[in-house]
Design an enzyme around this catalytic site. Sequence first.
Site, PDB file in Angstrom:
ATOM      1  N   ARG A  34       0.823  -1.209   0.000  1.00  0.00           N
ATOM      2  CA  ARG A  34       0.000   0.000   0.000  1.00  0.00           C
ATOM      3  C   ARG A  34       0.857   1.259   0.000  1.00  0.00           C
ATOM      4  NH1 ARG A  34      -4.775  -1.904   4.137  1.00  0.00           N
ATOM      5  NH2 ARG A  34      -6.207  -2.520   2.500  1.00  0.00           N
ATOM      6  N   LYS A 205     -18.442 -16.773   2.724  1.00  0.00           N
ATOM      7  CA  LYS A 205     -19.894 -16.581   2.830  1.00  0.00           C
ATOM      8  C   LYS A 205     -20.568 -16.087   1.565  1.00  0.00           C
ATOM      9  CE  LYS A 205     -20.077 -15.298   7.682  1.00  0.00           C
ATOM     10  NZ  LYS A 205     -20.296 -14.072   8.453  1.00  0.00           N
ATOM     11  N   GLY A 355      -8.629  -7.824  -0.439  1.00  0.00           N
ATOM     12  CA  GLY A 355      -8.935  -8.657   0.716  1.00  0.00           C
ATOM     13  C   GLY A 355      -8.179  -9.980   0.704  1.00  0.00           C
ATOM     14  N   GLY A 378     -12.846  -4.244   1.144  1.00  0.00           N
ATOM     15  CA  GLY A 378     -14.243  -3.800   1.218  1.00  0.00           C
ATOM     16  C   GLY A 378     -14.579  -2.835   0.092  1.00  0.00           C
TER      17      GLY A 378
HETATM   18  P1  AMP Z   1     -13.804 -14.044   2.413  1.00  0.00           P
HETATM   19  O1  AMP Z   1     -13.255 -13.105   3.435  1.00  0.00           O
HETATM   20  O2  AMP Z   1     -15.277 -14.113   2.373  1.00  0.00           O
HETATM   21  O3  AMP Z   1     -13.165 -13.837   1.051  1.00  0.00           O
HETATM   22  O4  AMP Z   1     -13.402 -15.491   2.903  1.00  0.00           O
HETATM   23  C1  AMP Z   1     -12.086 -15.903   2.992  1.00  0.00           C
HETATM   24  C2  AMP Z   1     -12.011 -17.033   3.953  1.00  0.00           C
HETATM   25  O5  AMP Z   1     -12.826 -18.097   3.504  1.00  0.00           O
HETATM   26  C3  AMP Z   1     -10.605 -17.582   4.078  1.00  0.00           C
HETATM   27  O6  AMP Z   1     -10.177 -17.396   5.392  1.00  0.00           O
HETATM   28  C4  AMP Z   1     -10.770 -19.046   3.748  1.00  0.00           C
HETATM   29  O7  AMP Z   1     -10.047 -19.887   4.614  1.00  0.00           O
HETATM   30  C5  AMP Z   1     -12.249 -19.290   3.934  1.00  0.00           C
HETATM   31  N1  AMP Z   1     -12.717 -20.427   3.142  1.00  0.00           N
HETATM   32  C6  AMP Z   1     -12.572 -20.609   1.829  1.00  0.00           C
HETATM   33  N2  AMP Z   1     -13.068 -21.801   1.464  1.00  0.00           N
HETATM   34  C7  AMP Z   1     -13.536 -22.389   2.569  1.00  0.00           C
HETATM   35  C8  AMP Z   1     -14.153 -23.645   2.832  1.00  0.00           C
HETATM   36  N3  AMP Z   1     -14.368 -24.530   1.855  1.00  0.00           N
HETATM   37  N4  AMP Z   1     -14.520 -23.922   4.095  1.00  0.00           N
HETATM   38  C9  AMP Z   1     -14.284 -23.031   5.083  1.00  0.00           C
HETATM   39  N5  AMP Z   1     -13.693 -21.828   4.907  1.00  0.00           N
HETATM   40  C10 AMP Z   1     -13.317 -21.513   3.657  1.00  0.00           C
END
Ligand code: AMP
Length: 398
Positions: A34, A205, A355, A378
Amino acid sequence: MVSDLKDDLKGKKVLVRVDFNVPIKDGVIGDDNRMTAALPTINYIIDNGGKAILFSHLGRVKTEEDKKALTLKPVAKHLAELLNKPVTFVPVTRGAQLEDAINNMKDGDVLLVENTRFEDLDGKKESGNDPELGKYWASLGDIYVNDAFGTAHREHASNVGIASNMKAAGKKAAAGFLLEKEIKFLGNAVDNPAHPFVAILGGAKVSDKIGVINHLIDKADKIIVGGGMAYTFYAAKGIKIGNSLVEKDKIELAKEIMEKAGDKLVLPIDNVCAEKFDNDAPSKVVEGDIPDGYMALDIGPKSVEEFENVLKDAKTVVWNGPMGVFEMPNFAKGTLEIGKFLGTLTDATTIVGGGDSTAAVKKLGVADKLTHISTGGGASLEYLEGKTLPGIAAVSDK
Ligand code: AMP
């Protein structure tokens, strides 16, 4: 943008909002991406005879104690090394000490103000865009440049507050080179993509990515879904998910998305499934139904092949969210393979939307093969949702 102000910069006090929210451990800066990303704007200002007065936040300041860990002092030291010139650090965010330091600046000097969020201790003045604070900071300069994409989705005193007060006082406000670059790549991808346009969405999610899916569903030619969020779609399709991550209250929504997207939506065919959420847990690759007692922690080799097949002719790719638990080496392969494959798409514009996906491509060493790695998590997500970001709107003439 700042280059339009080339002839205005000489001798001027230029207030610059940068994003120096970098990881610091024991006074040592970790990933300084950054900071290096902000150098073109800072150098442009000082090379054209301006006085660069830099503002940034660092972390979240909630207690007096936080101030010790979240001072920008080590950042000033590191910045001096990057710029190869002295940087004056002012350990306060307002008052005579700051004003005197600014008044003592010579053309081409650089000054860094203490963490803007120190102002949050006394009633969230920075994060709440306190009118008095924005007005005060704006009074310290002649020109304002916003180069902080990471906070562009927030309405804070150091971006929207300063910009609106500068404009109200008839002073100029503009976007820096980094902000322009982010707008150019993310904006073009969303509003004017070269086709085929493929979005890859992953991460934990569905709920975090609904806005992006809804916005891209009509614009993208394919939407690849991997990572933990894929299993809510599995559940919606009636595929067994074992103990995999699922958002039960989003299953109906996943059904609606699938109906709307039709064959645009591409889900994993197979998955690496483990007995528990542990790098060393026994695991196996399973196609379709995930057996009881197992959880899917990465996409499998057939999914990688299928995703690569969808991606191979793409001209624009936007990627947000890992394909599995990339932090665990045994479940990082799907994310790594997709990242590596994107690096081979030399005819395509490949964009990583900040992210965790940025952390993933860096950790996996493929970042330099991609066209653009966004500096905002974000902010990039909100941009991909088609939202107007207040930090950008505040310095745009449109
Ligand atoms: P996000 O912040 O929504 O992009 O999510 C990223 C996080 O999702 C990371 O810490 C990953 O470890 C987690 N993640 C990705 N795939 C899976 C999975 N199949 N089961 C559980 N956590 C996951």
